[in-house]
Design an enzyme around this catalytic site. Sequence first.
Site, mmCIF file in Angstrom:
data_model
loop_
_atom_site.group_PDB
_atom_site.id
_atom_site.type_symbol
_atom_site.label_atom_id
_atom_site.label_comp_id
_atom_site.label_asym_id
_atom_site.label_seq_id
_atom_site.Cartn_x
_atom_site.Cartn_y
_atom_site.Cartn_z
ATOM 1 N NE ARG A 1 10.060 -3.727 -31.973
ATOM 2 C CZ ARG A 1 9.231 -3.204 -32.730
ATOM 3 N NH1 ARG A 1 9.825 -2.899 -33.896
ATOM 4 N NH2 ARG A 1 8.186 -2.701 -32.640
ATOM 5 C CG ASP B 1 8.497 -2.620 0.795
ATOM 6 O OD1 ASP B 1 8.481 -3.586 1.284
ATOM 7 O OD2 ASP B 1 8.800 -1.498 1.376
ATOM 8 C CB ALA C 1 -0.902 -0.082 1.181
ATOM 9 C CE1 TYR D 1 10.850 -4.303 -37.781
ATOM 10 C CE2 TYR D 1 9.813 -4.260 -40.117
ATOM 11 C CZ TYR D 1 9.522 -4.274 -38.548
ATOM 12 O OH TYR D 1 8.469 -4.214 -37.733
ATOM 13 C CE LYS E 1 8.063 1.021 -0.690
ATOM 14 N NZ LYS E 1 8.542 1.324 0.757
ATOM 15 N NE ARG F 1 14.670 7.076 2.083
ATOM 16 C CZ ARG F 1 15.371 5.832 2.528
ATOM 17 N NH1 ARG F 1 14.483 5.121 3.671
ATOM 18 N NH2 ARG F 1 16.740 5.710 2.106
ATOM 19 C CG ASN G 1 10.918 -8.233 12.554
ATOM 20 O OD1 ASN G 1 10.340 -9.255 12.355
ATOM 21 N ND2 ASN G 1 9.946 -7.065 12.738
ATOM 22 C CE1 TYR H 1 0.797 1.392 -38.608
ATOM 23 C CE2 TYR H 1 2.380 3.014 -38.805
ATOM 24 C CZ TYR H 1 1.110 2.700 -38.008
ATOM 25 O OH TYR H 1 0.624 3.772 -37.521
#
Length: 448
Positions: free
Chosen positions: A313, A105, A10, A346, A22, A15, A167, A367
């Site tokens: 890709r 995190d 949450a 390509y 985060k 920072r 801890n 394209y």
Amino acid sequence: MKTALIILAAGKGTRMNSDLPKVLHPIAGAPMLHHAMRAGDILDPEHTVIVAGYGAEAVTTSVASVDPGAQVVLQEEQLGTAHAAAQARDALAGFDGHAVVLFGDTPFVRPETLQELAASPADVTVLGFEAADPARYGRLVMNGTQLERIVEFKDATPSEREITLCNSGVLAAPAPLLFDLIDAVGNNNAQNEYYLTELPRLARARGLSVAVTRCDEAETLGINSRAELAAADAQFQTRARAQLMDDGVTLVAPDTVYLSLDTIIGRDALIEPNVVFGPGVTVESGATVRAFSHLEGCHVSRGATVGPYARLRPGTELAEDVRVGNFVEIKQATIAAGAKVNHLSYVGDATVGPASNIGAGTITCNYDGVMKHRTEIGARAFIGSNTMLVAPVTVGDDAMTGSGSVITSDVEDGALAIARAPQVEKPGMARKLFEMLKAKKARQSRGS
């Protein structure tokens, strides 16, 4: 044993100085939250509950991309870790198995460690570690094999500050007991928040058993800043490279190879320096990826060679013994066994048949400014250098295109297609043109 995961995710991460939650900041190409979720998969959880707060919509989308069955619940106010875990109560209503509380995190807790934690017979089990520099970590105060309480550094006595067992924040308990203990947690502290660190003391006061599972300190690395994020990524890369080499992959210059969380490379593959593996890459045994190549969302089969300076890709599928050479880009294309795309080409939205050769400078013009179109090249075809294949177009088996051609129509099997303007020669014109240009340049020089 029935298990549920509760992952606390949450926090905003002030920072980080970022608009991104985060837990969505990436390590090895994947949000750190995904690392925690992946580690928890070892427990085959019946329920996975993510407690989101800041950026909950983005967190929900990210969670769904890797585990559509996971449930995201909202902690509207961030009032501490116990308050966050309590938000999972409704999602786990009626569940009587073990709940393991992780942090989004803290991405590096190993699956094996979680297995040991979840298998503990104690009523409550806390994950601890021996800290090289305990600094301001919370200390685990033991009484034999029982954990009596967790004491924060600021509240610890001088003797308690000598304790090096610290801890991690991760813990496990039967889900009904977890929520029952959380209900007894108070907020009599400077922040007026509710903390999971109170649970061992409350459990011991009831005569319950509280144990500690120990792990390496590196597993407990928490991430609160960009610098810590970079350090975490470096830690992941070091560990992942070492594992690949242990598994029989040759990394010529390990420190220059960048891996993603889900990178898979088979035994006896050879990876040259300065290769980047983005998410979703599988390289089979015996393949070679040469220097300065970038791969993402692709599959490279046994015996294939990629690079140097190649870019694969998403959607690229290379079959066995394919050759993709320098300065070649391939996207959403299947290259069949033994085909070659050796340089300066390509190939996008295309199928290249087995044993075909794609000459230098070839482009599949896929394209039209609005839509993408496919190019189909058959088996054993030879595409001459500098051919433009204007999709949608098909070149048949054993067909050939002349160098410099612009192919706008299908080429039947075995045919040679030449589509270029005829060469016109004007005798003596080159000398006359050079003389005219030199005279013009001289006049300009005099004028200046």
